[in-house]
Enzyme design. Structure first.
Site, PDB file in Angstrom:
ATOM      1  N   HIS A 167     -27.370 -30.455 -17.010  1.00 15.83           N
ATOM      2  CA  HIS A 167     -26.336 -30.993 -16.140  1.00 15.83           C
ATOM      3  C   HIS A 167     -26.291 -30.204 -14.833  1.00 15.83           C
ATOM      4  O   HIS A 167     -26.575 -29.001 -14.802  1.00 15.83           O
ATOM      5  CB  HIS A 167     -24.973 -30.962 -16.836  1.00 15.83           C
ATOM      6  CG  HIS A 167     -24.798 -32.078 -17.828  1.00 15.83           C
ATOM      7  ND1 HIS A 167     -23.893 -32.031 -18.863  1.00 15.83           N
ATOM      8  CD2 HIS A 167     -25.418 -33.297 -17.931  1.00 15.83           C
ATOM      9  CE1 HIS A 167     -23.956 -33.150 -19.565  1.00 15.83           C
ATOM     10  NE2 HIS A 167     -24.872 -33.937 -19.008  1.00 15.83           N
TER      11      HIS A 167
ATOM     12  N   ASP B   1     -24.072 -28.882 -12.926  1.00 15.03           N
ATOM     13  CA  ASP B   1     -23.290 -27.660 -12.730  1.00 15.03           C
ATOM     14  C   ASP B   1     -23.924 -26.445 -13.410  1.00 15.03           C
ATOM     15  O   ASP B   1     -23.409 -25.336 -13.298  1.00 15.03           O
ATOM     16  CB  ASP B   1     -21.847 -27.848 -13.217  1.00 15.03           C
ATOM     17  CG  ASP B   1     -21.738 -28.262 -14.671  1.00 15.03           C
ATOM     18  OD1 ASP B   1     -22.669 -28.892 -15.184  1.00 15.03           O
ATOM     19  OD2 ASP B   1     -20.697 -27.965 -15.293  1.00 15.03           O
ATOM     20  N   HIS B   2     -25.075 -26.652 -14.066  1.00 13.29           N
ATOM     21  CA  HIS B   2     -25.784 -25.542 -14.704  1.00 13.29           C
ATOM     22  C   HIS B   2     -27.181 -25.319 -14.139  1.00 13.29           C
ATOM     23  O   HIS B   2     -27.813 -24.320 -14.482  1.00 13.29           O
ATOM     24  CB  HIS B   2     -25.864 -25.772 -16.216  1.00 13.29           C
ATOM     25  CG  HIS B   2     -24.521 -25.723 -16.875  1.00 13.29           C
ATOM     26  ND1 HIS B   2     -24.043 -24.623 -17.545  1.00 13.29           N
ATOM     27  CD2 HIS B   2     -23.525 -26.637 -16.935  1.00 13.29           C
ATOM     28  CE1 HIS B   2     -22.825 -24.862 -18.000  1.00 13.29           C
ATOM     29  NE2 HIS B   2     -22.489 -26.095 -17.636  1.00 13.29           N
TER      30      HIS B   2
ATOM     31  N   HIS C 197     -28.482 -26.290 -20.443  1.00 10.19           N
ATOM     32  CA  HIS C 197     -28.799 -27.713 -20.434  1.00 10.19           C
ATOM     33  C   HIS C 197     -28.970 -28.165 -18.997  1.00 10.19           C
ATOM     34  O   HIS C 197     -28.824 -27.357 -18.066  1.00 10.19           O
ATOM     35  CB  HIS C 197     -27.724 -28.519 -21.157  1.00 10.19           C
ATOM     36  CG  HIS C 197     -26.368 -28.459 -20.529  1.00 10.19           C
ATOM     37  ND1 HIS C 197     -25.632 -27.290 -20.453  1.00 10.19           N
ATOM     38  CD2 HIS C 197     -25.598 -29.417 -19.948  1.00 10.19           C
ATOM     39  CE1 HIS C 197     -24.477 -27.547 -19.856  1.00 10.19           C
ATOM     40  NE2 HIS C 197     -24.439 -28.818 -19.532  1.00 10.19           N
TER      41      HIS C 197
ATOM     42  N   ASP D  38     -20.541 -25.514 -23.257  1.00  7.90           N
ATOM     43  CA  ASP D  38     -20.832 -26.961 -23.251  1.00  7.90           C
ATOM     44  C   ASP D  38     -21.262 -27.439 -24.634  1.00  7.90           C
ATOM     45  O   ASP D  38     -22.392 -27.885 -24.835  1.00  7.90           O
ATOM     46  CB  ASP D  38     -21.897 -27.279 -22.198  1.00  7.90           C
ATOM     47  CG  ASP D  38     -21.369 -27.088 -20.794  1.00  7.90           C
ATOM     48  OD1 ASP D  38     -21.240 -28.078 -20.071  1.00  7.90           O
ATOM     49  OD2 ASP D  38     -21.055 -25.929 -20.425  1.00  7.90           O
TER      50      ASP D  38
ATOM     51  N   HIS E 137     -23.822 -31.105 -27.458  1.00  6.60           N
ATOM     52  CA  HIS E 137     -23.265 -31.553 -26.178  1.00  6.60           C
ATOM     53  C   HIS E 137     -23.681 -32.968 -25.799  1.00  6.60           C
ATOM     54  O   HIS E 137     -23.450 -33.402 -24.676  1.00  6.60           O
ATOM     55  CB  HIS E 137     -23.691 -30.560 -25.084  1.00  6.60           C
ATOM     56  CG  HIS E 137     -22.952 -30.724 -23.794  1.00  6.60           C
ATOM     57  ND1 HIS E 137     -21.577 -30.817 -23.703  1.00  6.60           N
ATOM     58  CD2 HIS E 137     -23.412 -30.808 -22.508  1.00  6.60           C
ATOM     59  CE1 HIS E 137     -21.221 -30.949 -22.436  1.00  6.60           C
ATOM     60  NE2 HIS E 137     -22.310 -30.956 -21.694  1.00  6.60           N
TER      61      HIS E 137
ATOM     62  N   HIS F 269     -15.982 -21.014 -18.062  1.00  4.44           N
ATOM     63  CA  HIS F 269     -16.255 -22.449 -17.924  1.00  4.44           C
ATOM     64  C   HIS F 269     -14.959 -23.249 -18.054  1.00  4.44           C
ATOM     65  O   HIS F 269     -14.821 -24.149 -18.874  1.00  4.44           O
ATOM     66  CB  HIS F 269     -17.277 -22.909 -18.978  1.00  4.44           C
ATOM     67  CG  HIS F 269     -17.938 -24.219 -18.637  1.00  4.44           C
ATOM     68  ND1 HIS F 269     -17.329 -25.436 -18.862  1.00  4.44           N
ATOM     69  CD2 HIS F 269     -19.152 -24.502 -18.108  1.00  4.44           C
ATOM     70  CE1 HIS F 269     -18.140 -26.410 -18.486  1.00  4.44           C
ATOM     71  NE2 HIS F 269     -19.254 -25.866 -18.015  1.00  4.44           N
TER      72      HIS F 269
END
Length: 302
Positions: free
Chosen positions: A63, A65-66, A61, A206, A138, A265
């Site tokens: 976000h 942090d990804h 996805h 997530d 998510h 994670h």
């Protein structure tokens, strides 16, 4: 055989000694990256697997942090001399985010091909890996992934000898090709054994637990799953933020009949992952907590 290196194990933000959650899969000389948070190229560089053979990036996805580590990784791949296309798979919105990130990496010696997928899609990666996606829960478009590496049936040399086939024809039959010899047609089924189980890997992060994720992870050799929270006391937070506690991820592994669960994670507030591991093992005993740089090798059974 495939090797899976868990480059980082942290969610939300990198910490000293713990990089953001992502995984690098090696199949022969081909590399596939799952997620790409800030600083991904640093633990990757320490691993020593190289960058040029990266053929695919699968993003769960959008976000930060990804995905925020993409420019650094793209530069490292360019510096390594890649000129072949690089494929990036992700949910709706992937093209928009990558377009923004590419503004600081505008010129690369290789083309980037973006595939926006919705889930329940199958696609083939370099090196013969078969990928499958499923929607995750998510709050924004999010995907989970599965990789399968098929195994060819055993070649029955005695059958080939009984048919009078010279050795130079065996490899074609082993690859599934028909041949003609002495005016006769021969088919692979005549000299191959029954189907054999391959190896498989699922990447689920997530998300809240869903039946679709259980279906995706059916009978996988390894499930790499999130453990954002390590205690059921945090279940209200997990529900609010659309994540899972370790026991919920273990529940997916158990229901799917996975062979092993590796937790990753972890929330930045989790400094000791043994509690998450212990809680998950109460549900699914074949569980361990990942450590940054951990490599798991999956091989065909004897």
């Amino acid at each position: 055989m495939i090797d899976i290196c868990i480059l980082g194990t942290c969610g939300m933000m990198p910490l000293p000694g713990r990089w953001l959650s992502c995984a690098l899969v090696r199949n022969g000389s081909t590399l596939t990256l799952f997620d790409c948070g800030e600083g991904t190229q640093i633990p990757w560089k320490s691993l020593g697997w190289g960058f040029r053979q990266l053929g695919t990036i699968c993003l769960s996805h959008m976000h930060a942090d990804h995905v925020a580590g993409l420019p650094g990784v793209l530069f490292m791949v360019a510096h390594a001399g890649r000129t072949e296309p690089l494929h990036i798979y992700g949910p709706a919105g992937t093209s928009y985010i990558i377009e923004g990130l590419r503004r600081i990496a505008p010129e690369l010696p290789y083309p980037i091909i973006i595939h926006e997928i919705k889930g329940y899609e199958r696609f083939t990666l370099e090196g013969g890996l078969q990928a499958t996606s499923a929607p995750a829960a998510h709050g924004i478009p999010c995907l989970a992934y599965r990789l399968d590496l098929a195994r060819r049936p055993a070649f029955l040399a005695e059958k080939a000898k009984e048919l009078g086939l010279p050795v130079q024809y065996w490899s074609k039959l082993q690859r599934g090709e028909n041949i003609e010899y002495n005016g006769q047609d021969f088919h692979p089924a005549q000299v191959l054994g029954p189907p054999r189980r391959g190896i498989s890997f699922a990447y689920i992060t997530d998300t809240r637990p869903t039946n679709q994720l259980i279906e995706l992870a059916q009978d996988v050799d390894l499930l790499l799953g999130e453990s954002m929270y390590d205690t059921v006391d945090d279940l209200p937070l997990a529900r609010t933020n659309a994540h899972m506690v370790s026991e919920e991820t273990a529940g997916i592994a158990k229901a799917a009949g996975a062979h092993e669960l590796v937790l990753t994670h972890f929330s930045p507030k989790i400094h000791d992952t043994r509690q998450a591991e212990k809680a998950a093992r109460n549900v699914f005993p074949h569980t361990r907590a990942a450590k940054d740089g951990m490599v798991v090798t999956l091989d065909f059974p004897n």
